[in-house]
Design a protein around this motif. Structure first.
Motif, mmCIF file in Angstrom:
data_model
loop_
_atom_site.group_PDB
_atom_site.id
_atom_site.type_symbol
_atom_site.label_atom_id
_atom_site.label_comp_id
_atom_site.label_asym_id
_atom_site.label_seq_id
_atom_site.Cartn_x
_atom_site.Cartn_y
_atom_site.Cartn_z
ATOM 1 N N ASN A 68 0.643 -1.141 0.043
ATOM 2 C CA ASN A 68 -0.158 -0.030 -0.116
ATOM 3 C C ASN A 68 0.887 1.284 0.033
ATOM 4 O OD1 ASN A 68 -1.713 2.292 1.126
ATOM 5 N ND2 ASN A 68 -3.229 0.550 1.256
ATOM 6 N N LYS A 69 0.674 2.267 -0.730
ATOM 7 C CA LYS A 69 1.384 3.359 -0.902
ATOM 8 C C LYS A 69 1.333 4.232 0.388
ATOM 9 C CE LYS A 69 -2.255 6.784 -2.043
ATOM 10 N NZ LYS A 69 -2.846 7.872 -3.251
ATOM 11 N N ASN A 70 0.729 3.991 1.344
ATOM 12 C CA ASN A 70 0.332 4.610 2.754
ATOM 13 C C ASN A 70 1.468 4.061 3.635
ATOM 14 O OD1 ASN A 70 -1.343 6.710 1.976
ATOM 15 N ND2 ASN A 70 -2.943 5.056 2.158
ATOM 16 N N ASP A 71 2.196 2.968 3.318
ATOM 17 C CA ASP A 71 3.070 2.151 3.976
ATOM 18 C C ASP A 71 4.479 2.519 3.447
ATOM 19 O OD1 ASP A 71 1.068 0.921 5.437
ATOM 20 O OD2 ASP A 71 0.667 -0.690 4.096
ATOM 21 N N ILE A 72 4.647 3.285 2.482
ATOM 22 C CA ILE A 72 5.830 3.691 2.037
ATOM 23 C C ILE A 72 6.194 4.974 2.758
ATOM 24 C CG2 ILE A 72 7.429 4.756 0.371
ATOM 25 C CD1 ILE A 72 6.437 1.641 -0.049
ATOM 26 N N ILE A 73 6.983 4.844 3.785
ATOM 27 C CA ILE A 73 7.298 6.145 4.703
ATOM 28 C C ILE A 73 8.366 6.926 3.913
ATOM 29 C CG2 ILE A 73 6.659 4.909 6.828
ATOM 30 C CD1 ILE A 73 9.682 4.391 7.416
ATOM 31 N N ALA A 74 9.118 6.466 3.215
ATOM 32 C CA ALA A 74 10.332 7.487 2.674
ATOM 33 C C ALA A 74 11.033 6.906 1.525
ATOM 34 C CB ALA A 74 11.344 7.618 3.700
ATOM 35 N N ILE A 75 11.677 7.606 0.700
ATOM 36 C CA ILE A 75 12.291 7.381 -0.549
ATOM 37 C C ILE A 75 13.757 8.019 -0.724
ATOM 38 C CG2 ILE A 75 10.245 6.862 -1.758
ATOM 39 C CD1 ILE A 75 10.698 9.519 -3.431
ATOM 40 N N GLY A 76 14.658 7.322 -1.440
ATOM 41 C CA GLY A 76 16.002 7.967 -1.473
ATOM 42 C C GLY A 76 16.464 7.816 -3.096
ATOM 43 N N PHE A 77 16.965 8.695 -3.442
ATOM 44 C CA PHE A 77 17.569 8.624 -4.862
ATOM 45 C C PHE A 77 19.206 8.525 -4.975
ATOM 46 C CE2 PHE A 77 13.936 11.240 -5.071
ATOM 47 C CZ PHE A 77 12.808 10.584 -5.983
ATOM 48 N N ASP A 78 19.615 7.590 -5.880
ATOM 49 C CA ASP A 78 21.086 7.894 -6.357
ATOM 50 C C ASP A 78 20.915 7.962 -7.783
ATOM 51 O OD1 ASP A 78 21.918 5.390 -7.677
ATOM 52 O OD2 ASP A 78 20.793 4.421 -5.822
ATOM 53 N N ALA A 79 22.126 8.338 -8.280
ATOM 54 C CA ALA A 79 22.174 8.507 -9.953
ATOM 55 C C ALA A 79 23.409 8.739 -10.424
ATOM 56 C CB ALA A 79 21.203 9.896 -10.335
ATOM 57 N N THR A 80 23.665 8.507 -11.613
ATOM 58 C CA THR A 80 25.093 8.964 -12.046
ATOM 59 C C THR A 80 25.507 10.243 -11.945
ATOM 60 O OG1 THR A 80 24.112 9.447 -14.272
ATOM 61 C CG2 THR A 80 24.656 7.053 -13.918
ATOM 62 N N CYS A 81 26.656 10.573 -12.155
ATOM 63 C CA CYS A 81 27.068 12.010 -11.672
ATOM 64 C C CYS A 81 27.056 12.800 -13.051
ATOM 65 C CB CYS A 81 28.573 12.053 -11.073
ATOM 66 S SG CYS A 81 29.676 10.944 -11.820
ATOM 67 N N SER A 82 25.845 13.048 -13.516
ATOM 68 C CA SER A 82 25.403 13.589 -14.801
ATOM 69 C C SER A 82 24.895 15.179 -14.552
ATOM 70 C CB SER A 82 24.657 12.965 -15.487
ATOM 71 O OG SER A 82 25.034 11.701 -16.072
ATOM 72 N N LYS A 186 32.198 15.804 -7.437
ATOM 73 C CA LYS A 186 32.205 16.406 -8.922
ATOM 74 C C LYS A 186 31.850 17.811 -8.966
ATOM 75 C CE LYS A 186 31.917 11.905 -9.491
ATOM 76 N NZ LYS A 186 33.140 11.339 -10.010
ATOM 77 N N TRP A 187 31.906 18.624 -7.966
ATOM 78 C CA TRP A 187 31.770 20.264 -8.312
ATOM 79 C C TRP A 187 32.990 21.043 -7.595
ATOM 80 C CZ3 TRP A 187 27.337 22.051 -10.720
ATOM 81 C CH2 TRP A 187 26.345 21.261 -11.236
ATOM 82 N N THR A 188 33.878 20.417 -7.008
ATOM 83 C CA THR A 188 35.059 21.196 -6.284
ATOM 84 C C THR A 188 34.573 21.684 -5.021
ATOM 85 O OG1 THR A 188 34.932 23.297 -7.419
ATOM 86 C CG2 THR A 188 36.269 21.573 -8.308
ATOM 87 N N TYR A 189 33.086 21.371 -4.475
ATOM 88 C CA TYR A 189 32.821 21.842 -3.068
ATOM 89 C C TYR A 189 33.711 21.404 -2.070
ATOM 90 C CZ TYR A 189 29.763 23.127 0.731
ATOM 91 O OH TYR A 189 28.959 23.877 1.843
ATOM 92 N N LEU A 190 34.194 22.324 -1.091
ATOM 93 C CA LEU A 190 35.132 21.859 -0.025
ATOM 94 C C LEU A 190 34.200 21.636 1.029
ATOM 95 C CD1 LEU A 190 37.594 24.690 -0.810
ATOM 96 C CD2 LEU A 190 37.682 22.398 -1.398
ATOM 97 N N ALA A 191 33.511 20.385 1.158
ATOM 98 C CA ALA A 191 32.723 20.037 2.252
ATOM 99 C C ALA A 191 33.154 20.042 3.677
ATOM 100 C CB ALA A 191 32.323 18.486 1.923
ATOM 101 N N HIS A 192 34.483 20.039 3.813
ATOM 102 C CA HIS A 192 35.086 19.966 5.101
ATOM 103 C C HIS A 192 35.284 21.392 5.515
ATOM 104 C CE1 HIS A 192 38.246 20.896 1.960
ATOM 105 N NE2 HIS A 192 39.091 21.134 2.963
ATOM 106 N N LYS A 193 35.149 22.432 4.744
ATOM 107 C CA LYS A 193 35.003 23.679 5.173
ATOM 108 C C LYS A 193 33.659 24.307 4.801
ATOM 109 C CE LYS A 193 39.680 25.095 3.742
ATOM 110 N NZ LYS A 193 40.571 25.744 3.092
ATOM 111 N N ASN A 194 32.651 23.476 4.147
ATOM 112 C CA ASN A 194 31.206 24.181 4.229
ATOM 113 C C ASN A 194 31.115 25.233 3.132
ATOM 114 O OD1 ASN A 194 30.026 21.995 5.551
ATOM 115 N ND2 ASN A 194 30.733 23.095 7.460
ATOM 116 N N LYS A 195 31.993 25.229 2.236
ATOM 117 C CA LYS A 195 31.989 26.379 1.311
ATOM 118 C C LYS A 195 32.514 26.110 0.027
ATOM 119 C CE LYS A 195 36.545 28.284 1.904
ATOM 120 N NZ LYS A 195 37.292 29.792 2.181
ATOM 121 N N TRP A 196 32.352 27.003 -1.366
ATOM 122 C CA TRP A 196 32.630 26.982 -2.409
ATOM 123 C C TRP A 196 33.794 27.780 -2.389
ATOM 124 C CZ3 TRP A 196 30.654 23.594 -5.833
ATOM 125 C CH2 TRP A 196 29.323 23.541 -5.827
#
Length: 527
Positions: A68-82, A186-196
């Motif tokens: 039943n669709k009401n029993d689906i509590i969450a969805i997650g996505f993954d995809a190619t780095c396009s 894939k985008w050069t985001y500096l996650a350890h500094k939380n910034k571009w």
């Protein structure tokens, strides 16, 4: 009962799987997606087509699983780095030379931005330290730079650029949240500094990406709650508006997450299909020249990730099978292409019993589509030595076997490079299509001399996205708890120690092949 859905968008299909919170697989569905290839290096897709395919797979898997669709509590996505492009009204913007807005995705495998990647690398900017020393033409910033220079009208129309997984999450819940996995890798985001790093973008004339917020400024870890399905997306997917949506991740990284096994430390995870990605996690940053990363928060929270890769993995094996003169005769005698591997595996097993060194004089360098790691050069090309003109099944089996070994040597080269920089590795986890080929996995174990673990969930990439959903739902507080409750026992393949010296000799030749190739290129450099 409560269930979660993992959605994986690979290169050729959109797949959906339903899992209970104890890891029971309730069903899977797959829908093909369109790919447009033209010229040598241009490969494109459509975000509209992919979203429609995702919705078809979700609706179909609900019926298959009888949930039943009401029993689906969450969805997650993954995809190619396009790379996905949308205008200010969230409509697609053409990234195609044909200027058709329908084709608004540049695929990960698209190699149009070689000139731009070379130019970026020549600047030796600080951010390049976190992509293995060189940015890849498969990453997003070279592609965006290409777009600005070659399709300026399209570039001006773009309001938002997305990694594909981020687009799907945005399409589902309407919240413009970006994944630290996609942006760091894939985008050069500096996650350890939380910034571009704005100076980097300014040096390329791309500072408007930051100033006009075209690539996102809200960044969260994969598995974070991103929002609920919108009324529109819930209707399109056949789900409840109460369904939670997780921040997603790149498909290979989802496979890595879905493959993690309890009590296996110091492992490398290989997500192996058409190409292969090699995931290595550490508490502290380790810099490995030619291996992407280190990326922070890219796969496991508060850990650093290095990502090696082989651009041609299963695809090279397919290529060498299909170009053999016996191929056309073989496919006439069998029902479908899947049986080819069964036949060839049996033939190789016969050869091994007769003489385990049957291909000792056949050597292949697997750089036919360049070398992603550790050389990090898309221009490299392969070599094959020891061929004859035989056109029978035995000859075909030998080439098949030698190609598998070559790919395995390429993996060993990545592992050895990582170990030399400080990684400790004592086992290999393999998910993806290659993990289903027992001969392939035995060769990998024998060549690398490590235990190979094949995850209990065959669809590890889809399962990884389901793990993201289970955490975003709030049912589990983190990945570790979710994996402990939802994982299945892994299959173990142990290496054959008696063949170790033989493969050590073959590996030395494999490494020499590249040196020989460079020597021949130098000899011909005046022409």
């Amino acid at each position: 009962m409560k269930y979660v859905i993992g959605i994986d968008v690979g290169s050729g299909s959109a797949r959906a799987g339903i899992f209970s919170l104890n890891g029971e697989e309730k069903g899977f569905s797959s829908t093909n997606i369109k790919i447009k290839k033209y010229e040598e290096n241009f490969v494109e897709q459509s975000s509209e087509d992919i979203w429609n395919s995702v919705c078809k797979s979700v609706k179909r898997v609900l019926k298959i699983a009888n949930v039943n669709k009401n029993d689906i509590i969450a969805i997650g996505f993954d995809a190619t780095c396009s790379l996905v492009a949308l205008d200010k009204n969230d409509n697609p913007v053409s990234l195609s030379k044909g200027k058709e807005d329908y084709w608004n995705i540049i695929m990960w495998m698209d190699h149009r931005a070689k000139k731009e990647a070379d130019e970026i690398n020549s600047k030796k900017h600080e951010v390049l330290k976190y992509v293995g020393g060189k940015i890849s033409l498969e990453m997003e910033i070279p592609k965006i730079l290409w777009l600005k220079r070659n399709l300026p009208n399209s570039y001006k129309r773009v309001s938002q650029f997305f990694d594909l997984a981020d687009f799907l999450q945005y399409k589902a819940c309407g919240n413009n949240i970006r994944s630290s996995c996609a942006l760091a890798c894939k985008w050069t985001y500096l996650a350890h500094k939380n910034k571009w790093d704005r100076n980097f973008f300014k040096s390329l004339g791309l500072e408007d990406l930051i100033d006009k917020n075209k690539i996102g400024n809200i960044v969260k870890e994969p598995g974070t709650f991103a929002g609920y399905l919108t009324k529109k997306s819930s209707k399109e997917m056949g789900l409840s508006i109460n369904t939670k949506v997780a921040v997603g991740m790149i498909d290979a990284h989802s496979g890595g997450l879905g493959s993690l096994i309890d009590k296996v430390n110091n492992s490398i995870v290989i997500v192996a299909g058409t190409s292969a990605c090699h995931m290595l996690n550490s508490k502290n940053p380790i810099f490995v020249q030619g291996v992407w990363g280190p990326y922070y928060d890219a796969m496991i929270p508060n850990m650093w990730l290095n990502e090696g890769g082989q651009s041609a993995f299963g695809s090279l094996i397919d290529y060498n099978i299909k170009k053999h003169p016996y191929y056309n005769k073989l496919i006439k005698d069998i029902k479908n292409n899947k049986n080819i591997y069964e036949i060839l595996n049996k033939e190789v097993d016969k050869l091994k019993k007769e003489n385990p060194y049957s291909i000792k004089d056949i050597h292949i360098l697997d750089y036919h589509y360049g070398n992603r790691s550790p050389i990090a050069s898309s221009k490299e090309r392969g070599m094959e030595i020891g061929l004859n003109m035989s056109d029978d099944i035995v000859s075909m089996a030998k080439i098949y076997w030698a190609t598998i070994d070559s790919v395995c040597f390429g993996t060993k080269n990545i592992i050895d490079t990582a170990i030399n920089k400080g990684y400790k590795i004592n086992s290999i986890i393999v998910c993806g299509g290659a993990g289903k080929n027992e001969l392939f996995m035995r060769e990998l174990a024998d060549i690398c001399q490590y235990n190979i673990y094949i995850p209990g969930h065959e669809e590890s990439v889809v399962f990884g996205s389901a793990i993201l959903a289970s955490v975003a739902s709030g049912e589990y507080k983190n990945y570790k708890e979710a994996l402990s409750k939802m994982n299945k026992k892994a299959k173990l393949i142990k290496p054959n120690k008696t063949i170790k010296k033989y493969y050590e000799s073959k590996y030395k030749i494999y490494l020499e092949l590249y040196k020989d190739k460079l020597k021949y290129e130098k000899m011909m450099s005046n022409f």
